[in-house]
Design a protein around this motif. Sequence first.
Motif, PDB file in Angstrom:
ATOM      1  N   LEU A 139       0.851  -1.186   0.000  1.00 55.69           N
ATOM      2  CA  LEU A 139       0.000   0.000   0.000  1.00 55.69           C
ATOM      3  C   LEU A 139       0.883   1.231   0.000  1.00 55.69           C
ATOM      4  CD1 LEU A 139      -2.528  -1.065   2.783  1.00 55.69           C
ATOM      5  CD2 LEU A 139      -2.809  -1.283   0.303  1.00 55.69           C
ATOM      6  N   GLY A 140       0.523   2.206  -0.798  1.00 56.09           N
ATOM      7  CA  GLY A 140       1.295   3.446  -0.843  1.00 56.09           C
ATOM      8  C   GLY A 140       0.370   4.637  -0.943  1.00 56.09           C
ATOM      9  N   ALA A 141       0.793   5.734  -0.363  1.00 53.83           N
ATOM     10  CA  ALA A 141       0.029   6.980  -0.435  1.00 53.83           C
ATOM     11  C   ALA A 141       0.986   8.127  -0.715  1.00 53.83           C
ATOM     12  CB  ALA A 141      -0.719   7.226   0.870  1.00 53.83           C
ATOM     13  N   GLU A 142       0.543   9.017  -1.576  1.00 51.25           N
ATOM     14  CA  GLU A 142       1.333  10.195  -1.947  1.00 51.25           C
ATOM     15  C   GLU A 142       2.733   9.815  -2.419  1.00 51.25           C
ATOM     16  OE1 GLU A 142      -0.026  13.030  -2.436  1.00 51.25           O
ATOM     17  OE2 GLU A 142      -1.911  12.439  -1.547  1.00 51.25           O
ATOM     18  N   CYS A 143       2.807   8.857  -3.333  1.00 47.31           N
ATOM     19  CA  CYS A 143       4.082   8.363  -3.857  1.00 47.31           C
ATOM     20  C   CYS A 143       4.460   8.995  -5.184  1.00 47.31           C
ATOM     21  CB  CYS A 143       4.014   6.849  -4.063  1.00 47.31           C
ATOM     22  SG  CYS A 143       3.604   5.926  -2.597  1.00 47.31           S
ATOM     23  N   LEU A 144       3.555   9.755  -5.785  1.00 46.30           N
ATOM     24  CA  LEU A 144       3.782  10.293  -7.127  1.00 46.30           C
ATOM     25  C   LEU A 144       3.742  11.818  -7.130  1.00 46.30           C
ATOM     26  CD1 LEU A 144       1.487   7.815  -9.085  1.00 46.30           C
ATOM     27  CD2 LEU A 144       3.945   7.656  -8.694  1.00 46.30           C
ATOM     28  N   TYR A 145       4.450  12.431  -6.209  1.00 45.85           N
ATOM     29  CA  TYR A 145       4.399  13.873  -6.073  1.00 45.85           C
ATOM     30  C   TYR A 145       5.543  14.597  -6.756  1.00 45.85           C
ATOM     31  CZ  TYR A 145       7.589  12.559  -2.370  1.00 45.85           C
ATOM     32  OH  TYR A 145       8.623  12.004  -1.664  1.00 45.85           O
ATOM     33  N   SER A 146       6.601  13.879  -7.128  1.00 42.69           N
ATOM     34  CA  SER A 146       7.778  14.529  -7.700  1.00 42.69           C
ATOM     35  C   SER A 146       8.417  13.612  -8.733  1.00 42.69           C
ATOM     36  CB  SER A 146       8.781  14.853  -6.598  1.00 42.69           C
ATOM     37  OG  SER A 146      10.017  15.231  -7.144  1.00 42.69           O
ATOM     38  N   LEU A 147       8.702  14.165  -9.894  1.00 44.86           N
ATOM     39  CA  LEU A 147       9.340  13.376 -10.940  1.00 44.86           C
ATOM     40  C   LEU A 147      10.683  12.837 -10.463  1.00 44.86           C
ATOM     41  CD1 LEU A 147       9.113  12.342 -13.786  1.00 44.86           C
ATOM     42  CD2 LEU A 147      10.044  14.498 -14.601  1.00 44.86           C
ATOM     43  N   THR A 165      11.397  11.522  -7.685  1.00 50.80           N
ATOM     44  CA  THR A 165      11.277  10.346  -6.809  1.00 50.80           C
ATOM     45  C   THR A 165      10.646   9.139  -7.504  1.00 50.80           C
ATOM     46  OG1 THR A 165       9.133  11.056  -5.956  1.00 50.80           O
ATOM     47  CG2 THR A 165      11.089  11.775  -4.735  1.00 50.80           C
ATOM     48  N   ALA A 166      10.147   9.307  -8.711  1.00 52.74           N
ATOM     49  CA  ALA A 166       9.451   8.212  -9.401  1.00 52.74           C
ATOM     50  C   ALA A 166      10.374   7.020  -9.630  1.00 52.74           C
ATOM     51  CB  ALA A 166       8.857   8.700 -10.719  1.00 52.74           C
ATOM     52  N   GLY A 167      11.626   7.264  -9.984  1.00 54.13           N
ATOM     53  CA  GLY A 167      12.579   6.171 -10.186  1.00 54.13           C
ATOM     54  C   GLY A 167      12.856   5.413  -8.901  1.00 54.13           C
ATOM     55  N   ALA A 168      12.991   6.139  -7.795  1.00 53.74           N
ATOM     56  CA  ALA A 168      13.224   5.493  -6.497  1.00 53.74           C
ATOM     57  C   ALA A 168      12.002   4.675  -6.079  1.00 53.74           C
ATOM     58  CB  ALA A 168      13.563   6.529  -5.435  1.00 53.74           C
ATOM     59  N   PHE A 169      10.806   5.191  -6.376  1.00 52.29           N
ATOM     60  CA  PHE A 169       9.588   4.448  -6.059  1.00 52.29           C
ATOM     61  C   PHE A 169       9.531   3.153  -6.870  1.00 52.29           C
ATOM     62  CE2 PHE A 169       4.840   3.982  -6.674  1.00 52.29           C
ATOM     63  CZ  PHE A 169       4.614   3.413  -5.431  1.00 52.29           C
ATOM     64  N   ALA A 170       9.853   3.224  -8.167  1.00 50.60           N
ATOM     65  CA  ALA A 170       9.869   2.019  -9.006  1.00 50.60           C
ATOM     66  C   ALA A 170      10.903   1.015  -8.502  1.00 50.60           C
ATOM     67  CB  ALA A 170      10.146   2.385 -10.462  1.00 50.60           C
ATOM     68  N   ALA A 171      12.074   1.502  -8.089  1.00 49.78           N
ATOM     69  CA  ALA A 171      13.109   0.606  -7.556  1.00 49.78           C
ATOM     70  C   ALA A 171      12.624  -0.069  -6.272  1.00 49.78           C
ATOM     71  CB  ALA A 171      14.402   1.375  -7.313  1.00 49.78           C
ATOM     72  N   ALA A 172      11.905   0.676  -5.424  1.00 51.32           N
ATOM     73  CA  ALA A 172      11.350   0.086  -4.199  1.00 51.32           C
ATOM     74  C   ALA A 172      10.339  -1.011  -4.553  1.00 51.32           C
ATOM     75  CB  ALA A 172      10.689   1.164  -3.343  1.00 51.32           C
ATOM     76  N   LEU A 173       9.482  -0.742  -5.529  1.00 48.39           N
ATOM     77  CA  LEU A 173       8.524  -1.766  -5.958  1.00 48.39           C
ATOM     78  C   LEU A 173       9.240  -2.993  -6.508  1.00 48.39           C
ATOM     79  CD1 LEU A 173       5.771   0.376  -7.708  1.00 48.39           C
ATOM     80  CD2 LEU A 173       5.701  -0.652  -5.421  1.00 48.39           C
ATOM     81  N   ASP A 174      10.279  -2.772  -7.303  1.00 46.95           N
ATOM     82  CA  ASP A 174      11.053  -3.900  -7.846  1.00 46.95           C
ATOM     83  C   ASP A 174      11.631  -4.754  -6.724  1.00 46.95           C
ATOM     84  OD1 ASP A 174      10.559  -3.133 -10.477  1.00 46.95           O
ATOM     85  OD2 ASP A 174      12.456  -2.051 -10.673  1.00 46.95           O
ATOM     86  N   ALA A 175      12.078  -4.103  -5.648  1.00 43.74           N
ATOM     87  CA  ALA A 175      12.708  -4.829  -4.542  1.00 43.74           C
ATOM     88  C   ALA A 175      11.691  -5.565  -3.668  1.00 43.74           C
ATOM     89  CB  ALA A 175      13.517  -3.855  -3.680  1.00 43.74           C
ATOM     90  N   LEU A 176      10.487  -5.044  -3.563  1.00 45.39           N
ATOM     91  CA  LEU A 176       9.506  -5.565  -2.610  1.00 45.39           C
ATOM     92  C   LEU A 176       8.408  -6.426  -3.218  1.00 45.39           C
ATOM     93  CD1 LEU A 176       9.051  -2.303  -0.533  1.00 45.39           C
ATOM     94  CD2 LEU A 176      10.403  -4.300   0.103  1.00 45.39           C
TER      95      LEU A 176
END
Length: 131
Positions: A41-49, A51-62
């Motif tokens: 579950l994630g909230a407010e994860c798409l607020y800044s271009l 951070t999008a790469g870091a968010f995708a990397a976190a999803l890849d890891a988890l």
Amino acid sequence: ASIRERGLGDRCCAKLYAWAVGDAAALLPAHSSATHFDLILGAECLYSLGTAGAFAAALDALAGPTTVVLISCEHRWSTAECLATLEDLGWCHEVLSEETTPPMPGDLRPARVSGMELRRRAPPDRKLPPI
């Protein structure tokens, strides 16, 4: 109520994950042989271009191939670009719900908020089942 208060600690866990900090595998429960989470579950994860790469990397890891990823976000000036970056990095999205909320005190415009499911894009030789 928390997982512990409901007596579910032997079947599930909730963890806070700081993107790109520490070992994602260490977040999995010690009593489990799982290699990924069933639900993210994630909230407010798409607020800044930025951070999008870091968010995708976190999803890849988890996330594993069957992980359900649900997020909510307020649409901001960079939301479309963040979603495009996720798509470029292998994550597609489907909007599950959307609503407009009245402006908060001091805001000039109402907020548009979406609930989305993210999925790892299928390799070219395989199609994902419908969401």
